[in-house]
Design a protein around this motif. Sequence first.
Motif, PDB file in Angstrom:
ATOM      1  N   GLU A 138       0.800  -1.224   0.000  1.00  0.00           N
ATOM      2  CA  GLU A 138       0.000   0.000   0.000  1.00  0.00           C
ATOM      3  C   GLU A 138       0.834   1.275   0.000  1.00  0.00           C
ATOM      4  N   HIS A 139       2.003   1.239   0.674  1.00  0.00           N
ATOM      5  CA  HIS A 139       2.782   2.474   0.788  1.00  0.00           C
ATOM      6  C   HIS A 139       3.583   2.806  -0.466  1.00  0.00           C
ATOM      7  N   VAL A 140       3.581   1.933  -1.457  1.00  0.00           N
ATOM      8  CA  VAL A 140       4.236   2.241  -2.735  1.00  0.00           C
ATOM      9  C   VAL A 140       3.248   3.001  -3.610  1.00  0.00           C
ATOM     10  N   THR A 141       3.495   4.280  -3.816  1.00  0.00           N
ATOM     11  CA  THR A 141       2.559   5.126  -4.556  1.00  0.00           C
ATOM     12  C   THR A 141       3.070   5.531  -5.936  1.00  0.00           C
ATOM     13  N   ARG A 142       4.346   5.253  -6.217  1.00  0.00           N
ATOM     14  CA  ARG A 142       4.913   5.558  -7.531  1.00  0.00           C
ATOM     15  C   ARG A 142       5.776   4.397  -8.012  1.00  0.00           C
ATOM     16  N   ILE A 143       5.671   4.121  -9.296  1.00  0.00           N
ATOM     17  CA  ILE A 143       6.598   3.212  -9.969  1.00  0.00           C
ATOM     18  C   ILE A 143       7.351   4.030 -10.998  1.00  0.00           C
ATOM     19  N   ARG A 144       8.667   3.919 -10.946  1.00  0.00           N
ATOM     20  CA  ARG A 144       9.502   4.632 -11.908  1.00  0.00           C
ATOM     21  C   ARG A 144      10.296   3.608 -12.723  1.00  0.00           C
ATOM     22  N   ILE A 145      10.319   3.795 -14.022  1.00  0.00           N
ATOM     23  CA  ILE A 145      11.093   2.926 -14.914  1.00  0.00           C
ATOM     24  C   ILE A 145      12.219   3.745 -15.530  1.00  0.00           C
ATOM     25  N   HIS A 146      13.425   3.243 -15.437  1.00  0.00           N
ATOM     26  CA  HIS A 146      14.564   3.856 -16.118  1.00  0.00           C
ATOM     27  C   HIS A 146      14.904   2.995 -17.323  1.00  0.00           C
ATOM     28  N   THR A 147      14.864   3.598 -18.507  1.00  0.00           N
ATOM     29  CA  THR A 147      15.012   2.791 -19.717  1.00  0.00           C
ATOM     30  C   THR A 147      15.768   3.517 -20.823  1.00  0.00           C
ATOM     31  N   ARG A 148      16.681   2.812 -21.436  1.00  0.00           N
ATOM     32  CA  ARG A 148      17.324   3.239 -22.675  1.00  0.00           C
ATOM     33  C   ARG A 148      16.635   2.563 -23.861  1.00  0.00           C
ATOM     34  N   THR A 149      16.004   1.429 -23.597  1.00  0.00           N
ATOM     35  CA  THR A 149      15.358   0.653 -24.655  1.00  0.00           C
ATOM     36  C   THR A 149      14.280   1.445 -25.369  1.00  0.00           C
ATOM     37  N   ALA A 150      13.550   2.280 -24.638  1.00  0.00           N
ATOM     38  CA  ALA A 150      12.488   3.068 -25.265  1.00  0.00           C
ATOM     39  C   ALA A 150      13.018   3.935 -26.394  1.00  0.00           C
ATOM     40  N   VAL A 151      14.295   4.315 -26.322  1.00  0.00           N
ATOM     41  CA  VAL A 151      14.909   5.155 -27.347  1.00  0.00           C
ATOM     42  C   VAL A 151      15.567   4.315 -28.433  1.00  0.00           C
ATOM     43  N   VAL A 152      16.344   3.310 -28.041  1.00  0.00           N
ATOM     44  CA  VAL A 152      17.124   2.569 -29.046  1.00  0.00           C
ATOM     45  C   VAL A 152      16.313   1.485 -29.728  1.00  0.00           C
ATOM     46  N   LEU A 153      15.206   1.046 -29.103  1.00  0.00           N
ATOM     47  CA  LEU A 153      14.366  -0.006 -29.679  1.00  0.00           C
ATOM     48  C   LEU A 153      12.905   0.355 -29.443  1.00  0.00           C
ATOM     49  N   PRO A 154      12.379   1.356 -30.165  1.00  0.00           N
ATOM     50  CA  PRO A 154      11.018   1.828 -29.890  1.00  0.00           C
ATOM     51  C   PRO A 154       9.947   0.773 -30.121  1.00  0.00           C
ATOM     52  N   GLU A 155      10.275  -0.291 -30.863  1.00  0.00           N
ATOM     53  CA  GLU A 155       9.332  -1.396 -31.042  1.00  0.00           C
ATOM     54  C   GLU A 155       8.854  -1.960 -29.703  1.00  0.00           C
ATOM     55  N   ARG A 156       9.687  -1.790 -28.668  1.00  0.00           N
ATOM     56  CA  ARG A 156       9.336  -2.343 -27.355  1.00  0.00           C
ATOM     57  C   ARG A 156       8.092  -1.668 -26.776  1.00  0.00           C
ATOM     58  N   ILE A 157       7.821  -0.447 -27.169  1.00  0.00           N
ATOM     59  CA  ILE A 157       6.637   0.249 -26.643  1.00  0.00           C
ATOM     60  C   ILE A 157       5.429  -0.219 -27.454  1.00  0.00           C
ATOM     61  N   ASP A 158       4.957  -1.407 -27.108  1.00  0.00           N
ATOM     62  CA  ASP A 158       3.863  -2.030 -27.863  1.00  0.00           C
ATOM     63  C   ASP A 158       2.537  -1.820 -27.136  1.00  0.00           C
ATOM     64  N   ALA A 159       1.476  -2.378 -27.709  1.00  0.00           N
ATOM     65  CA  ALA A 159       0.144  -2.172 -27.139  1.00  0.00           C
ATOM     66  C   ALA A 159       0.051  -2.720 -25.722  1.00  0.00           C
ATOM     67  N   GLY A 160       0.728  -3.856 -25.465  1.00  0.00           N
ATOM     68  CA  GLY A 160       0.701  -4.443 -24.126  1.00  0.00           C
ATOM     69  C   GLY A 160       1.343  -3.538 -23.094  1.00  0.00           C
ATOM     70  N   LEU A 161       2.449  -2.908 -23.441  1.00  0.00           N
ATOM     71  CA  LEU A 161       3.115  -2.004 -22.502  1.00  0.00           C
ATOM     72  C   LEU A 161       2.277  -0.750 -22.269  1.00  0.00           C
ATOM     73  N   ILE A 162       1.667  -0.234 -23.321  1.00  0.00           N
ATOM     74  CA  ILE A 162       0.795   0.937 -23.175  1.00  0.00           C
ATOM     75  C   ILE A 162      -0.351   0.613 -22.211  1.00  0.00           C
ATOM     76  N   ALA A 163      -0.946  -0.575 -22.362  1.00  0.00           N
ATOM     77  CA  ALA A 163      -2.030  -0.987 -21.471  1.00  0.00           C
ATOM     78  C   ALA A 163      -1.524  -1.130 -20.036  1.00  0.00           C
ATOM     79  N   TRP A 164      -0.314  -1.655 -19.881  1.00  0.00           N
ATOM     80  CA  TRP A 164       0.294  -1.819 -18.551  1.00  0.00           C
ATOM     81  C   TRP A 164       0.417  -0.467 -17.852  1.00  0.00           C
ATOM     82  N   VAL A 165       0.869   0.532 -18.572  1.00  0.00           N
ATOM     83  CA  VAL A 165       0.992   1.881 -18.002  1.00  0.00           C
ATOM     84  C   VAL A 165      -0.383   2.419 -17.617  1.00  0.00           C
ATOM     85  N   ARG A 166      -1.338   2.257 -18.493  1.00  0.00           N
ATOM     86  CA  ARG A 166      -2.672   2.817 -18.271  1.00  0.00           C
ATOM     87  C   ARG A 166      -3.361   2.196 -17.048  1.00  0.00           C
TER      88      ARG A 166
END
Length: 358
Positions: free
Chosen positions: A197-225
Amino acid sequence: MHHAQVETVRAPARKRASLSQTGHGWQQAMREAVTDIDTLCELLELSDAQRDALTGIRTGFPLRVPRSYIARMRRGDVDDPLLRQVLPIAAENELVPGFSIDAVGDHASALGDGVLHKYHGRALLVTTGACAVHCRYCFRRHFDYANQHAGARQGEAALAHIAADKSINEVILSGGDPLSLSNNRLDGLARALDAIEHVTRIRIHTRTAVVLPERIDAGLIAWVRERRQQCVIVIHANHAQELDDTVAQRLLELRAAGATLLNQAVLLKNVNDDVDTLIQLSERLFALGVMPYYLHLLDRVAGSAHFEVDEARARILIGRVAGRLPGYLVPRLARENAGDAAKQVLGHDAGPSAADTR
């Protein structure tokens, strides 16, 4: 300074390389990343003389670069700013005083279960040792991933540590690169964190989002949402040339899904150490909904000394940037010192003249 001897042996001839990928999806693109220098040289149409100067170099840190990232590099140019970030060179073998295998104190902060606990209120989970790209200046290029990541063996202990410490309200997923994990694996982690309960933020540090944009797929978008917690994604872009139209579209999708997007860059000699380049990076990031966050001085990890920009010049550079951009587009110049309770944010200096700012 000791200069190690470098073996220069040409690899055997290979079939003609191609930037096109034979499979579908980001995982196939990860598998088809370039891992040998001859293929990289061929894709970039480097001359025989340029190839001869590069092939056969052994550094102990393997080459790995996605083909979609190579496609953004200039052909025939060994000084391309993107290429310089991934190209193994003999200078990595030089032993330079002040450069060590644990530049930021990760080993001292490791709890043995994949958790790094350096700063109050935040815990970092080393989720994997895998990454889509091997940046030559990586501060974890010598990290003991085999014994220090929250994988199958240590994951439960890592989560138990976070659950037991109510001061932790933010969990940072790092690595390697957490986006090397499948959406199912990310979902499992997130569900476990949802129960704390006390975890109120999740932070992701990523280089992959820049060098391999294919990784930002529909499943990941849904995960964020779907996240209960606020979701912060810190990307790592060092040069505006990295942020092509494909990256732009995927970042805009992450923002539309509710993620807060920040950028951390590293100040790198002959990559982005001039005023115009830094301004172009900030402007491009902001156009894509990403806030410039930190501009890091190089973490002094062994093998990276040839990238270092000294602090005095860095202060002048960021001072000149501040003189030409609104404050919200100026990243904070920072250094991470092992053992400190927070990053050290450095002031800027306009300098006596415009000299040496290119």
